[in-house]
Motif scaffolding. Structure first.
Motif, short mmCIF file in Angstrom:
data_model
loop_
_atom_site.label_atom_id
_atom_site.label_comp_id
_atom_site.label_asym_id
_atom_site.label_seq_id
_atom_site.Cartn_x
_atom_site.Cartn_y
_atom_site.Cartn_z
N GLY A 88 29.30 109.50 90.52
CA GLY A 88 29.52 109.19 89.12
C GLY A 88 30.45 110.17 88.43
N ASP A 89 30.40 111.46 88.82
CA ASP A 89 31.29 112.44 88.20
C ASP A 89 32.75 112.18 88.59
OD1 ASP A 89 30.72 113.07 90.84
OD2 ASP A 89 30.83 115.24 90.53
N LEU A 90 32.99 111.86 89.86
CA LEU A 90 34.36 111.61 90.32
C LEU A 90 34.91 110.33 89.71
CD1 LEU A 90 33.97 112.53 94.10
CD2 LEU A 90 34.70 114.00 92.20
N ALA A 91 34.04 109.35 89.47
CA ALA A 91 34.48 108.08 88.89
C ALA A 91 34.93 108.25 87.44
CB ALA A 91 33.36 107.05 88.98
N ARG A 92 34.67 109.41 86.83
CA ARG A 92 35.11 109.65 85.46
C ARG A 92 36.57 110.09 85.40
NH1 ARG A 92 31.05 114.00 83.27
NH2 ARG A 92 32.30 113.73 81.38
N LEU A 93 37.14 110.44 86.53
CA LEU A 93 38.53 110.89 86.55
C LEU A 93 39.48 109.70 86.38
CD1 LEU A 93 38.36 113.40 89.54
CD2 LEU A 93 38.26 113.93 87.09
N MET A 141 47.97 110.23 76.12
CA MET A 141 47.60 111.07 77.23
C MET A 141 48.54 112.26 77.40
SD MET A 141 46.30 108.59 80.28
CE MET A 141 47.74 107.54 80.33
N SER A 142 49.58 112.32 76.57
CA SER A 142 50.53 113.40 76.68
C SER A 142 49.84 114.74 76.46
CB SER A 142 51.65 113.21 75.67
OG SER A 142 52.58 114.26 75.75
N GLY A 143 50.20 115.73 77.30
CA GLY A 143 49.64 117.07 77.15
C GLY A 143 48.32 117.28 77.85
N GLU A 144 47.83 116.31 78.59
CA GLU A 144 46.56 116.46 79.29
C GLU A 144 46.70 117.39 80.49
OE1 GLU A 144 43.48 112.95 79.37
OE2 GLU A 144 45.48 112.18 79.82
N ALA A 145 45.67 118.20 80.70
CA ALA A 145 45.62 119.03 81.90
C ALA A 145 45.12 118.19 83.07
CB ALA A 145 44.70 120.23 81.67
N GLY A 146 45.55 118.55 84.27
CA GLY A 146 45.11 117.79 85.43
C GLY A 146 45.65 118.35 86.72
N LEU A 147 45.42 117.62 87.80
CA LEU A 147 45.86 118.00 89.14
C LEU A 147 46.97 117.06 89.59
CD1 LEU A 147 42.39 118.38 90.93
CD2 LEU A 147 43.59 120.08 89.54
N LEU A 148 47.88 117.60 90.38
CA LEU A 148 48.90 116.78 91.03
C LEU A 148 48.66 116.81 92.54
CD1 LEU A 148 52.39 117.42 89.37
CD2 LEU A 148 50.95 115.38 89.24
N LEU A 149 48.62 115.62 93.15
CA LEU A 149 48.42 115.48 94.59
C LEU A 149 49.64 114.81 95.20
CD1 LEU A 149 45.48 115.85 93.49
CD2 LEU A 149 44.74 114.28 95.29
N ARG A 150 49.96 115.21 96.41
CA ARG A 150 51.02 114.54 97.17
C ARG A 150 50.35 113.75 98.28
NH1 ARG A 150 54.20 116.13 101.82
NH2 ARG A 150 56.18 114.98 101.87
N LEU A 151 50.49 112.43 98.22
CA LEU A 151 49.86 111.54 99.20
C LEU A 151 50.96 110.95 100.07
CD1 LEU A 151 47.43 109.74 96.72
CD2 LEU A 151 46.97 111.76 98.13
N ALA A 152 51.23 111.62 101.18
CA ALA A 152 52.32 111.23 102.07
C ALA A 152 51.88 111.43 103.51
CB ALA A 152 53.58 112.03 101.77
N GLY A 153 52.41 110.59 104.39
CA GLY A 153 52.10 110.70 105.81
C GLY A 153 52.76 109.59 106.59
N PRO A 154 52.74 109.68 107.92
CA PRO A 154 53.32 108.60 108.73
C PRO A 154 52.70 107.25 108.43
CG PRO A 154 52.87 110.54 110.08
CD PRO A 154 52.25 110.79 108.76
N LEU A 155 51.37 107.24 108.22
CA LEU A 155 50.66 106.00 107.91
C LEU A 155 49.63 106.28 106.82
CD1 LEU A 155 49.87 104.54 111.47
CD2 LEU A 155 51.63 103.73 109.90
N GLN A 156 49.44 105.30 105.94
CA GLN A 156 48.32 105.33 105.01
C GLN A 156 47.89 103.89 104.74
OE1 GLN A 156 49.60 106.80 100.93
NE2 GLN A 156 51.33 107.55 102.14
N ILE A 199 35.05 119.19 86.58
CA ILE A 199 35.21 118.32 87.75
C ILE A 199 36.56 118.58 88.41
CG2 ILE A 199 35.26 115.93 88.56
CD1 ILE A 199 33.54 115.19 86.14
N LEU A 200 37.61 118.73 87.61
CA LEU A 200 38.93 119.01 88.16
C LEU A 200 38.94 120.33 88.91
CD1 LEU A 200 41.18 117.90 85.16
CD2 LEU A 200 40.91 116.70 87.34
N GLN A 201 38.29 121.34 88.37
CA GLN A 201 38.26 122.64 89.03
C GLN A 201 37.53 122.57 90.37
OE1 GLN A 201 36.52 125.24 86.09
NE2 GLN A 201 38.33 125.16 84.76
#
Length: 270
Positions: free
Chosen positions: A55-60, A1-16, A126-128
């Motif tokens: 179905g498209d999102l489930a491919r990620l 998987m090295s070198g794959e393009a993608g998105l980075l998300l920050r999942l932070a908050g008081p509660l999750q 899909i990423l875009q």
């Protein structure tokens, strides 16, 4: 998987809260963001209604870094108490519950003060679409439950080598002690051998650590369906100087890391 393009998300908050096996009055949370929870977040920002095709999102593919695992918090939640009979909870038969049983109790679990960094990879179109929706969401995103909004930046950006940045990004945790490295746990739906060289005495993440039932097929309230999938986990020892504390100190380090870097000067011909 090295070198794959993608998105980075920050999942932070008081509660999750990332439900894994919730039933009736017991609403649990997994110790990390689940595939169903993150895909639900993306569907929300895209304006998908419950029951629409995902179905498209489930491919990620999803890989999560646990910056701070947080503290497990249990909330005793009540519904229907102290209300007139006509406003109490309706039973499955369409009747109202008797006064003595009008109040429903449920135990709801949360991760308090947790912070995760997530990498999403998959088809570029899909990423875009997801990146655009995360920047301008159709509905407000939330971390597993609607009562858990994210804090600070949610989308960190689009990257050509997203897993390298997932490892190198500043850590949202304080540095404690004098050790030169800190253990960081990664979770994924794929093997994790690509993250970093194997640390002596630790697993390289090539084999699944178990099964989780969080691959969503349908989010419709009456037809929710999930598949099980393999879960991979790996602990990687990262440099302790990547720990930048909490709050403003971490956000400043994050902004510095994400700031555009000037291009390298071209060498002049000899």
């Amino acid at each position: 998987m090295s070198g794959e393009a993608g998105l980075l998300l920050r999942l932070a908050g008081p509660l999750q809260s990332w439900g894994e096996r919730s039933k009736f009055n017991e609403r649990d949370t997994a110790p990390f963001p689940t595939r169903s929870g993150v895909i639900g977040l993306l569907a929300c920002t895209l304006g998908r209604r419950r029951g629409e095709d995902i179905g498209d999102l489930a491919r990620l593919s999803l890989t999560v870094r646990a910056d701070r695992p947080g503290v497990l918090l249990r909330d005793l939640h009540t519904v229907g108490g102290g209300l007139p009979a006509r406003h109490t909870v309706t039973t499955a038969e369409g009747k109202k519950r008797p006064t003595a049983a009008a109040t429903l109790l449920s135990h709801r679990y949360y991760l308090a003060d947790a912070a995760f960094t997530a990498a999403l990879t998959g088809p570029a179109d899909i990423l875009q679409a997801c990146a655009a929706a995360l920047r301008e969401p159709f509905w407000p995103p939330y971390l597993g439950r609607r009562s858990c909004p994210p804090e600070g930046p949610l989308l960190l950006g689009e990257f050509d080598d997203v897993h390298r940045h997932l490892v190198e990004l500043p850590l949202a945790r304080p540095r404690r002690g004098t050790a030169s490295t800190v253990p960081v746990v990664f979770h994924s739906d794929r093997p994790l051998t690509h993250l970093a060289p194997t640390t002596a005495g630790t697993d390289n993440g090539s084999e699944p650590t178990g099964q989780v039932n969080d691959q969503p097929l349908n989010f419709h309230p009456q037809r929710r369906a999930y598949h099980s999938r393999s879960r991979y986990q790996r602990t990687v020892h990262l440099p302790a100087d990547r720990c930048h504390g909490l709050g403003a100190d971490y956000l400043k380090a994050l902004a510095t890391y994400l700031a555009p870097r000037p291009p390298r000067p071209e060498s002049s011909p000899a």
